[in-house]
Write a protein that holds these residues in place. Structure first.
Motif, short mmCIF file in Angstrom:
data_model
loop_
_atom_site.label_atom_id
_atom_site.label_comp_id
_atom_site.label_asym_id
_atom_site.label_seq_id
_atom_site.Cartn_x
_atom_site.Cartn_y
_atom_site.Cartn_z
N ARG A 132 82.29 6.41 -38.23
CA ARG A 132 82.47 6.33 -39.68
C ARG A 132 82.44 7.71 -40.32
NH1 ARG A 132 79.47 1.45 -39.44
NH2 ARG A 132 81.02 -0.16 -39.05
N GLU A 133 81.37 8.47 -39.94
CA GLU A 133 81.23 9.80 -40.54
C GLU A 133 81.11 10.82 -39.43
OE1 GLU A 133 77.48 9.92 -42.41
OE2 GLU A 133 78.02 8.32 -43.79
N PRO A 134 81.61 12.02 -39.69
CA PRO A 134 81.42 13.07 -38.68
C PRO A 134 79.94 13.45 -38.58
CG PRO A 134 82.75 13.88 -40.54
CD PRO A 134 82.40 12.47 -40.85
N ILE A 141 77.40 18.48 -36.21
CA ILE A 141 78.12 19.47 -35.38
C ILE A 141 79.63 19.31 -35.57
CG2 ILE A 141 78.17 18.10 -33.21
CD1 ILE A 141 77.43 21.77 -33.14
N GLN A 142 80.08 18.07 -35.80
CA GLN A 142 81.51 17.85 -36.02
C GLN A 142 81.96 18.41 -37.37
OE1 GLN A 142 81.53 13.60 -35.44
NE2 GLN A 142 81.28 13.80 -33.23
N THR A 143 81.15 18.16 -38.41
CA THR A 143 81.49 18.65 -39.75
C THR A 143 81.67 20.17 -39.73
OG1 THR A 143 80.16 16.89 -40.67
CG2 THR A 143 80.67 18.69 -42.14
N THR A 155 73.94 17.30 -25.61
CA THR A 155 74.56 15.99 -25.48
C THR A 155 73.89 15.02 -26.45
OG1 THR A 155 74.92 16.45 -23.17
CG2 THR A 155 75.09 14.16 -23.83
N GLY A 156 74.70 14.17 -27.06
CA GLY A 156 74.12 13.20 -27.99
C GLY A 156 74.35 13.59 -29.44
N THR A 157 74.83 14.82 -29.67
CA THR A 157 75.05 15.26 -31.05
C THR A 157 76.49 14.99 -31.49
OG1 THR A 157 75.53 17.45 -30.16
CG2 THR A 157 73.31 17.09 -31.02
N GLY A 158 77.32 14.55 -30.55
CA GLY A 158 78.73 14.31 -30.87
C GLY A 158 79.59 15.52 -30.60
N LYS A 159 79.14 16.38 -29.66
CA LYS A 159 79.88 17.62 -29.44
C LYS A 159 81.24 17.40 -28.76
CE LYS A 159 77.08 18.69 -25.42
NZ LYS A 159 77.95 18.20 -24.35
N THR A 160 81.36 16.32 -27.97
CA THR A 160 82.65 16.08 -27.32
C THR A 160 83.75 15.88 -28.36
OG1 THR A 160 81.35 14.95 -25.65
CG2 THR A 160 83.75 14.77 -25.46
N ALA A 161 83.44 15.09 -29.38
CA ALA A 161 84.43 14.90 -30.45
C ALA A 161 84.58 16.17 -31.27
CB ALA A 161 84.00 13.74 -31.34
N GLU A 207 86.30 10.24 -20.28
CA GLU A 207 86.44 8.93 -20.92
C GLU A 207 86.54 9.08 -22.43
OE1 GLU A 207 83.12 6.64 -19.53
OE2 GLU A 207 84.14 6.13 -17.64
N GLU A 208 85.69 9.95 -22.98
CA GLU A 208 85.67 10.15 -24.44
C GLU A 208 87.02 10.75 -24.90
OE1 GLU A 208 83.02 9.20 -26.28
OE2 GLU A 208 82.64 10.63 -27.89
N LEU A 209 87.52 11.75 -24.16
CA LEU A 209 88.78 12.37 -24.56
C LEU A 209 89.95 11.39 -24.40
CD1 LEU A 209 88.43 16.00 -23.11
CD2 LEU A 209 88.06 15.24 -25.46
N SER A 210 89.91 10.57 -23.34
CA SER A 210 90.99 9.59 -23.15
C SER A 210 91.01 8.60 -24.29
CB SER A 210 90.79 8.82 -21.84
OG SER A 210 90.73 9.69 -20.78
N ARG A 211 89.81 8.25 -24.77
CA ARG A 211 89.69 7.32 -25.88
C ARG A 211 90.37 7.90 -27.13
NH1 ARG A 211 84.24 4.82 -28.19
NH2 ARG A 211 83.41 6.89 -27.89
N PHE A 212 90.15 9.20 -27.36
CA PHE A 212 90.73 9.81 -28.55
C PHE A 212 92.24 10.02 -28.41
CE2 PHE A 212 86.43 12.11 -28.88
CZ PHE A 212 85.88 11.06 -29.60
P1 AMP Z 1 78.28 13.50 -27.21
O1 AMP Z 1 77.26 14.39 -27.84
O2 AMP Z 1 79.66 14.04 -27.37
O3 AMP Z 1 77.93 13.22 -25.77
O4 AMP Z 1 78.29 12.09 -27.99
C1 AMP Z 1 77.22 11.18 -27.92
C2 AMP Z 1 77.65 9.77 -28.31
O5 AMP Z 1 77.84 9.67 -29.73
C3 AMP Z 1 78.94 9.31 -27.68
O6 AMP Z 1 78.74 7.98 -27.23
C4 AMP Z 1 79.95 9.35 -28.80
O7 AMP Z 1 80.97 8.39 -28.65
C5 AMP Z 1 79.10 9.07 -30.02
N1 AMP Z 1 79.60 9.72 -31.25
C6 AMP Z 1 80.10 10.97 -31.37
N2 AMP Z 1 80.46 11.24 -32.63
C7 AMP Z 1 80.19 10.14 -33.37
C8 AMP Z 1 80.35 9.81 -34.75
N3 AMP Z 1 80.83 10.67 -35.63
N4 AMP Z 1 79.95 8.58 -35.13
C9 AMP Z 1 79.44 7.70 -34.23
N5 AMP Z 1 79.26 7.94 -32.91
C10 AMP Z 1 79.63 9.16 -32.47
#
Ligand code: AMP
Length: 489
Positions: free
Chosen positions: A23-25, A28-30, A48-54, A94-99
């Motif tokens: 829903r929201e970045p 770290i994404q913002t 890991t867990g902060t959403g850094k892959t995205a 897996e995460e990149l393939s999803r995107f």
């Molecule tokens: P990562 O830190 O990239 O390993 O991401 C940790 C988990 O958070 C993964 O399961 C992602 O799919 C999820 N995630 C990443 N960004 C978001 C976001 N903006 N909103 C909800 N979930 C997210």
């Protein structure tokens, strides 16, 4: 508040983000996405867990898609993502393939212990490669590839260096042309990483989740002081008290992992161990069962759990403390993810208390001292759940028949007493009444003056943990504020 739509991603990417349910970045994404979209090199201090892959994946895919003809990438590696472990390689892939699913860009996953041929084929057909350094350098040295990636990402750079991949990484970069965008993510920035950044990144922007923020506020952190021989009993008592739904227990050695997994199983928990001496197939099977909720407890060493990304972990236990704050932060980051709350519990002996104090000082006193619940408390709790279960138990038809027979032999109340006695194991509490240090003993331990090696009284006295009323308290860390600063260059 920033929204994903503010980044004006192409419709295919936005659709994938919507389907992923984001829903929201995240913070770290913002911070990172606009910088990557501008074409800047980036250093992201995040675990890991902060959403850094995205944070790196989305803008990277956007830029690739903006370069017009996506077909040009069909047989050309345009992005290389280096990660420390195969588990992380699989997750990131897996995460990149999803995107990238609606953009039609494939991702190849490359790591050791798998046949080369399939990986070579995949690399020839995929614009994105996620790889561990060792196997990737094998492919590059084979001369079968002449890669000119537009993006190079180093994920969990500090872990890669800890695992001895520095030389491989430097060699990998020697194969790449100078013109490329470099993104580096690392939970910590020790001097070796700073040196690497200086050597391979071009005037990077820094995005930092300060240490306070790395330990997210929705992880409740506590510690219990026990004597060495009480560790196992304390663990079981805490399990009975906290009723974790899904937990990871960290140990220092493989031997301890095996012993503890066996011990927990013998106590009726669905536990399995995870360590480096296990066969890859076995490890993958254990991780999969844990991910699919078929396992309740995972007992692991730090190395085995590296990059392990499992959602919904309710509790992380440090059966033994890790040696440094970085490992502690890495360990506890396995819980409290995606806005859910989590608990991190450390068991220490009085002898180990100084080590804990050092970690706690670095984390601003986020770990709170607690006492192991008394056996009465657990017993009462178990009796209440027993009574609750009895209430909702449906009466089986055969019960009438059996009771008719029993009634002829004994009083109904005797039947009831005997039946409950048969089930007494359900309210049994293991270990002695009081395990570990009491509140008074804790107070004494924490108020002992701290001497360093030179006999000087160090900083970090006890009262910083204590409120006037005698209750313990730590500073709350905040998750919301982040700092960004420009690098000198
Ligand atoms: P990562 O830190 O990239 O390993 O991401 C940790 C988990 O958070 C993964 O399961 C992602 O799919 C999820 N995630 C990443 N960004 C978001 C976001 N903006 N909103 C909800 N979930 C997210």
């Amino acid at each position: 508040m920033t929204k994903f739509t503010d980044f004006a991603f192409c419709p295919e990417l936005q659709k994938a983000i919507d389907e992923a349910g984001f829903r929201e970045p995240s913070p770290i994404q913002t911070q990172s996405i606009p910088l990557v979209l501008e074409g800047r090199d980036l250093v992201g201090q995040a675990q890991t867990g902060t959403g850094k892959t995205a944070a790196f994946g989305l803008p990277m895919l956007e830029l690739l898609s903006r370069q017009g003809n996506l077909n040009q990438y069909k047989n050309n590696v345009a992005a290389v993502v280096l990660v420390p472990t195969r588990e992380l390689a699989i997750q990131v892939s897996e995460e990149l393939s999803r995107f990238s699913q609606f953009l039609g860009l494939k991702t190849a996953t490359v790591y050791g212990g798998q046949p080369y041929s399939a990986q070579i084929r995949a690399m020839h057909n995929s614009p994105i490669v996620v790889a561990t350094p060792g196997r990737f350098i094998d492919h590059l040295s084979s001369g079968k590839f002449d890669l000119k990636p537009r993006f190079v990402v180093l994920d969990e750079a500090d872990e890669m260096l800890n695992m001895g991949f520095l030389e491989d990484i430097r060699k990998i970069f020697s194969y790449f042309p100078d013109e490329r965008q470099n993104l580096l993510f690392s939970a910590t920035l020790p001097p070796s990483i700073k040196k690497l950044i200086g050597d391979i990144l071009h005037q990077p922007e820094y995005v930092t989740l300060s240490r306070k923020n790395i330990t997210a506020e929705h992880i409740e952190q506590s510690f219990y002081v026990v004597d060495e021989h009480e560790r196992d009993d304390a663990l079981i008592r805490l399990y009975d008290a906290l009723l974790p739904t899904k937990s990871i227990i960290f140990c220092r050695t493989k031997k301890e992992v095996d012993r503890l997994a066996y011990f927990l199983t013998s106590q009726g928990h669905e536990a399995r161990g995870l360590h480096g001496d296990m066969e890859q197939k076995n490890r993958e099977a254990v991780i999969l069962s844990f991910r699919q909720d078929k396992l309740e407890v995972l007992v692991a060493t730090d190395v085995a759990a590296r990059g392990l990304d499992v959602n919904d972990v309710s509790h992380v236990f440090n059966y033994h403390l890790p040696f440094d704050t970085e490992s502690y932060v890495h360990r506890i980051g396995r819980t409290g993810r995606a806005g859910k709350s989590g608990m991190a519990i450390s068991i220490v002996t009085p002898h180990e208390y100084r080590g804990l104090q050092r970690i706690n000082e670095k984390l601003g006193g986020s770990l709170l001292p607690k006492t192991v619940p008394h056996s009465h408390e657990i017993r009462n709790k178990k009796i209440s759940s027993f009574i609750e279960a009895l209430y909702i138990q449906e009466i089986d038809e055969r019960a009438y028949e059996i009771l008719e027979v029993l009634k002829e032999e004994m009083e109904l109340s005797t039947v009831a007493f005997k039946l409950i006695s048969m089930l007494k194991d359900q309210v049994e509490v293991r270990g002695k009444a009081q395990i570990g240090k009491s509140e008074k003993e804790l107070e004494r331990l924490m108020s002992r003056p701290r001497y360093d090696r030179h006999g000087q009284n160090g900083k970090g006295g006890p009262n910083r943990y204590k409120q006037k009323g005698g209750q313990y308290r730590g500073k709350n860390s905040s998750y919301g504020s982040h700092s960004k600063h420009r690098s000198r260059g």
